[in-house]
Design an enzyme around this catalytic site. Structure first.
Site, PDB file in Angstrom:
ATOM      1  N   HIS A 193       0.859  -1.182   0.000  1.00  0.00           N
ATOM      2  CA  HIS A 193       0.000   0.000   0.000  1.00  0.00           C
ATOM      3  C   HIS A 193       0.896   1.233   0.000  1.00  0.00           C
ATOM      4  O   HIS A 193       2.003   1.211   0.539  1.00  0.00           O
ATOM      5  CB  HIS A 193      -0.932  -0.001   1.212  1.00  0.00           C
ATOM      6  CG  HIS A 193      -2.071  -0.946   1.073  1.00  0.00           C
ATOM      7  ND1 HIS A 193      -3.375  -0.601   1.348  1.00  0.00           N
ATOM      8  CD2 HIS A 193      -2.121  -2.242   0.673  1.00  0.00           C
ATOM      9  CE1 HIS A 193      -4.174  -1.634   1.128  1.00  0.00           C
ATOM     10  NE2 HIS A 193      -3.436  -2.646   0.723  1.00  0.00           N
ATOM     11  N   CYS A 219      -8.126  -1.618   3.529  1.00  0.00           N
ATOM     12  CA  CYS A 219      -8.907  -2.489   4.394  1.00  0.00           C
ATOM     13  C   CYS A 219      -9.946  -1.671   5.157  1.00  0.00           C
ATOM     14  O   CYS A 219      -9.588  -0.710   5.849  1.00  0.00           O
ATOM     15  CB  CYS A 219      -7.972  -3.210   5.368  1.00  0.00           C
ATOM     16  SG  CYS A 219      -8.842  -4.209   6.596  1.00  0.00           S
TER      17      CYS A 219
END
Length: 309
Positions: free
Chosen positions: A210, A241
Site C-alpha cells: 500500500h 482495508c
C-alpha cells in the site's frame, strides 16, 4: 543482490481491494465494464470480488453475479477472497478459479478484521482445504499485516515465516505478503524477501504494498532486487482495508507498470489501455484517484513547444 528479473506477473486487485472501501456502491454492470477494461489491457489474473458478509462490506454483495458473468474467459484467472468456510462454500458454488483465504499475521488485526485469531483461522483453513480439494479448485493465502500491524506495531519476520511455514505444510505454495496499512520499510521488505528465499524456497511469494505513506513503489523496487517476481496492485491506486485505520492507498497498477517498463521489465500489460481503465475507474467511483501517470502521462509523452524562441 539478485539481478533484476526480465518479467514479472501482476494480479489486479482493484475490483476487490479497491472497491471494498469506496463509499459509492457500483452497480454490477459498471464493475463488469471495469473488469473487461482491465482484461483488455492484458490482465490474466484478477481478484474480482470477496465472499464476505454483505452487511459488513455491501460494496461486494454481488460477488456471485460478478463471477458468473466473467466465468470461463480463456486465459484469465478469476480469484475470490474468502474469510471463512461460509465464504469458501459460496465461492466454490460460483465457480471461482482460485480461492484466496485471508489470514492475519497479528491476532489483534485478525480479531478486528475476521473476528478470530490467526490460530483459529489456520484451524478453519484446514477444513476449507478439504472442500477445495474435492472441488478441484486451488486455494492461495493472503497474509495481512505482514509488515506491521496498526494495533500491535511491528510484526517480526520470524512470526511471518512461521505462519508461511504452516501454510506450506498444508500444501499451499502461493502466498501474498500484504502491507495492509502501508507500514513496510525498505529494510523490512529486504529482510522478509531474504528470509523467504533462505528458509522457504518452495513458497511462491507475491508482495502486495500500500502507498499509504508514499513508499509503495520503493517496496516494489526493493522486492525486485531480492528476486520477487509476483506483485498485486490496484488500478488507480484504489483501495484499503475497511477494518484497519488509515489503510487507504494500494500501489497503483499503471504507475507500477510504467516504472517496470521503463526498467526494461516486461509485464504483459498494455500501459495505454491501463490508463483508459484507470480513467474509467475514476469516473465510476466519482472522485479523483491517486494514480500519477494517469495525470502526467508516461515519461516520454511529449508536448508542443508553442511560443518557443
Amino acid at each position: 543482490m539478485t539481478p533484476l528479473p526480465n518479467r514479472v506477473s501482476i494480479t489486479e486487485v482493484g475490483l476487490r481491494d479497491g472497491l471494498q472501501i469506496e463509499p459509492r456502491i457500483l452497480p454490477t454492470e459498471q464493475k463488469l465494464a471495469l473488469a473487461r477494461a482491465l482484461i483488455d489491457a492484458g490482465h490474466t489474473s484478477l481478484e474480482v470480488t470477496s465472499f464476505v458478509s454483505p452487511t459488513r462490506v455491501p460494496q461486494l454483495a454481488d460477488a456471485a453475479e460478478i463471477l458468473v458473468a466473467l466465468r470461463r474467459m480463456p486465459g484469465v484467472e478469476l480469484k475470490a477472497l474468502v474469510p471463512n468456510m461460509r465464504g469458501a462454500e459460496r465461492a466454490i458454488a460460483a465457480e471461482a478459479d482460485v480461492l484466496v483465504f485471508v489470514l492475519s499475521a497479528s491476532d489483534a488485526h485478525g480479531v478486528r478484521n475476521l473476528n478470530r485469531t490467526s490460530c483459529a483461522s489456520l484451524f478453519e483453513l484446514r477444513e476449507i482445504i478439504k472442500k477445495t480439494l474435492t472441488a478441484g479448485i486451488r486455494i492461495d493465502v493472503s497474509l495481512s499485516v505482514a509488515f506491521g500491524c496498526p494495533f500491535e506495531g511491528d510484526v517480526p519476520v520470524e512470526r511471518v515465516i512461521d505462519l508461511a511455514s504452516e501454510l506450506q505444510q498444508m500444501g499451499i505454495s502461493k502466498v501474498a505478503f500484504c502491507d495492509t496499512t502501508g507500514m513496510a520499510t525498505p529494510r523490512q521488505v529486504q529482510s522478509l524477501a531474504q528470509a523467504l528465499k533462505a528458509r522457504l524456497p518452495d513458497i511462491d511469494p507475491a508482495f502486495h504494498f500500500h502507498n499509504t505513506r508514499g513508499l509503495g513503489l520503493v517496496g516494489v523496487l526493493v522486492a525486485l532486487q531480492e528476486g520477487i517476481v509476483r506483485f498485486e496492485s490496484s488500478i488507480g491506486g484504489m483501495g484499503g482495508c475497511p477494518f484497519a485505520p488509515n489503510a487507504a492507498g494500494n500501489v497503483c497498477t499503471e504507475d507500477m507498470v510504467h516504472m517496470l517498463h521503463e526498467m526494461g521489465i516486461e509485464t504483459g500489460l498494455n500501459l495505454s489501455r491501463l490508463l483508459k481503465a484507470a480513467r474509467l475507474a475514476e469516473q465510476l467511483v466519482g472522485h479523483p484517484l491517486d494514480g500519477q501517470v494517469m495525470k502526467a502521462g508516461p515519461r516520454l509523452s511529449l508536448h508542443a513547444c508553442d511560443g518557443a524562441e
